[in-house]
Design an enzyme around this catalytic site. Structure first.
Site, PDB file in Angstrom:
ATOM      1  N   ARG A 110      -4.633   3.156 -14.721  1.00 30.96           N
ATOM      2  CA  ARG A 110      -3.657   3.167 -13.637  1.00 30.96           C
ATOM      3  C   ARG A 110      -2.386   2.432 -14.093  1.00 30.96           C
ATOM      4  O   ARG A 110      -2.448   1.569 -14.974  1.00 30.96           O
ATOM      5  CB  ARG A 110      -4.235   2.507 -12.387  1.00 30.96           C
ATOM      6  CG  ARG A 110      -4.565   1.037 -12.560  1.00 30.96           C
ATOM      7  CD  ARG A 110      -5.206   0.431 -11.316  1.00 30.96           C
ATOM      8  NE  ARG A 110      -5.438  -1.001 -11.467  1.00 30.96           N
ATOM      9  CZ  ARG A 110      -6.472  -1.534 -12.078  1.00 30.96           C
ATOM     10  NH1 ARG A 110      -7.405  -0.739 -12.618  1.00 30.96           N
ATOM     11  NH2 ARG A 110      -6.601  -2.850 -12.166  1.00 30.96           N
ATOM     12  N   CYS A 121       5.439  -3.635 -14.911  1.00 26.24           N
ATOM     13  CA  CYS A 121       6.445  -2.859 -15.654  1.00 26.24           C
ATOM     14  C   CYS A 121       6.621  -1.438 -15.126  1.00 26.24           C
ATOM     15  O   CYS A 121       7.541  -0.738 -15.542  1.00 26.24           O
ATOM     16  CB  CYS A 121       6.120  -2.824 -17.146  1.00 26.24           C
ATOM     17  SG  CYS A 121       4.602  -1.916 -17.543  1.00 26.24           S
ATOM     18  N   CYS A 158       6.428  -4.570 -21.499  1.00 27.60           N
ATOM     19  CA  CYS A 158       5.812  -5.230 -20.346  1.00 27.60           C
ATOM     20  C   CYS A 158       5.685  -6.742 -20.580  1.00 27.60           C
ATOM     21  O   CYS A 158       5.202  -7.180 -21.632  1.00 27.60           O
ATOM     22  CB  CYS A 158       4.432  -4.640 -20.071  1.00 27.60           C
ATOM     23  SG  CYS A 158       3.632  -5.358 -18.603  1.00 27.60           S
ATOM     24  N   CYS A 174       0.650  -0.142 -14.519  1.00 29.39           N
ATOM     25  CA  CYS A 174       0.855  -1.584 -14.324  1.00 29.39           C
ATOM     26  C   CYS A 174       1.850  -1.812 -13.196  1.00 29.39           C
ATOM     27  O   CYS A 174       2.874  -1.119 -13.104  1.00 29.39           O
ATOM     28  CB  CYS A 174       1.368  -2.194 -15.631  1.00 29.39           C
ATOM     29  SG  CYS A 174       1.916  -3.913 -15.491  1.00 29.39           S
ATOM     30  N   CYS A 233       0.749   0.270 -19.719  1.00 22.25           N
ATOM     31  CA  CYS A 233       2.047  -0.409 -19.614  1.00 22.25           C
ATOM     32  C   CYS A 233       3.084   0.203 -20.546  1.00 22.25           C
ATOM     33  O   CYS A 233       2.779   1.007 -21.424  1.00 22.25           O
ATOM     34  CB  CYS A 233       1.902  -1.890 -19.970  1.00 22.25           C
ATOM     35  SG  CYS A 233       0.654  -2.794 -19.049  1.00 22.25           S
TER      36      CYS A 233
END
Length: 369
Positions: free
Chosen positions: A76, A81, A51, A78, A47
């Protein structure tokens, strides 16, 4: 690469920077967006510091310099955000920058609906964000840009009409509606730099040094303070390079005496006819300065709020610094946020003396009439 189940051990060298990053994450600090990214082992996502998602436990958090580094570690992006995309602040700044370019290139006052549609935002949302970032509305920005362009064009064009159209106004009537407010004088007078205008001037002596007072047919246009009379007349020439200057007679010396009296005895009201010249923004700032009570001060931030431009603190400071009417437009009453004295066109020492003198005068009881 598969993501790791535990955050890597921190060395002594990285412990302190990580503590600062974690503090930014806890504060959801937007200013830290782009400086680093954080990942959470329990969710497998990474993030931005800002976030809004629920905060993870510190032991599950690791930090990364770039999105690519976080993804290389197996995390991966977010979905809230979107750290792999441009930040909201950056996107808004880019949208408003594009709108400003469109306004500068346009030939008329903008159509708000068209600007909002081009930005992909609602009319209300676009207007709010534009004013939040720029400090003025789109209409005010466009008019200010054209007026600034007119000021430049008037100095080099062969006619006022040509200057108006070259600056982007598609109607001379639109410009003339507020020309005096924009320029502080008629367009033709501005283009000539005061040519064919007569200024009467004379010197006075005060406890602050020499004072030069110059007046047009409308009123006092300049009050300058200094220790060198040659420099004072040079300053006056810089303000009105082409105006004719004539020495004042005994009647004019009475006006100079009133100005000196304003310096020495600020508690005694003096009604001075003023010819205040400046841009629309300068006019608003100078009016706000004149509204500061005797013996009081205001900060640059407070003045910016009073003129409806809370983010234009530096512009307020510039307006104070270019004020040609010392004492009459009391820019000496503006101080920094902590109460300390900032720069003053005629010297900080004079500013200190004026503030102290006015504070003392304000405390004295008024004589009974």
């Amino acid at each position: 690469m598969a993501r790791k189940d535990k955050a890597p051990q921190k060395s002594a060298e990285t412990a302190e920077p990580d503590a600062e990053r974690w503090a930014a994450v806890l504060a959801r600090d937007r200013s830290a967006d782009g400086a680093f990214f954080f990942s959470v082992t329990s969710t497998g996502v990474y993030c931005r510091p800002s976030c809004p998602s629920r905060r993870a436990k510190r032991e599950n958090v690791a930090f990364h310099v770039t999105p690519a580094a976080a993804e290389a570690a197996g995390f991966r992006p977010c979905k809230r955000c979107r750290p792999d995309e441009m930040s909201l602040v950056a996107r808004r700044a880019e949208i408003i920058a594009a709108a400003c370019r469109a306004l500068e290139d346009g030939s008329d006052v903008p159509n708000l609906d068209e600007l909002a549609k081009a930005s992909g935002l609602s009319r209300f949302h676009f207007h709010r964000i534009f004013k939040e970032i720029v400090g003025v509305t789109p209409k005010e920005f466009a008019l200010a840009h054209r007026r600034k362009a007119v000021r430049k064009e008037l100095q080099r064009s062969t006619s006022v009409t040509e200057a108006i159209y070259d600056a982007g106004f598609n109607s001379s009537a639109r410009f003339y509606a507020n020309a005096s407010e924009s320029l502080g004088m008629s367009p033709k007078t501005f283009r000539r730099g005061g040519k064919n205008e007569v200024l009467t001037f004379a010197y006075g002596r005060s406890s602050l040094g020499d004072i030069l007072v110059a007046a047009s047919a409308k009123g006092i246009a300049a009050i300058l303070i200094g220790d060198d009379r040659e420099q004072l007349i040079a300053d006056l020439e810089a303000i009105f390079p082409h105006a004719e200057r004539i020495a004042g007679d005994r009647q004019f010396e009475k006006i100079v005496s009133d100005v000196v009296g304003l310096v020495e005895h600020p508690q005694q009201p003096v009604d001075l006819p003023l010819d205040i010249r400046g841009t629309a923004f300068q006019q608003r700032v100078w009016k706000a300065l004149r509204d500061i009570p005797l013996g009081a001060t205001a900060t640059y931030t407070e003045i910016a709020d009073r003129v409806g431009r809370p983010k234009a603190v530096r512009a307020v400071a510039r307006a104070c610094a270019t004020n040609p009417l010392a004492i009459a437009v009391p820019c000496h009453r503006v101080v920094r946020a902590d109460g300390s004295l900032a720069g003053y066109r005629w010297g900080v020492e004079r500013k200190s003396m004026l503030i102290a003198r006015e504070a003392g005068s304000a405390k004295k009881p008024k004589p009974r009439g």
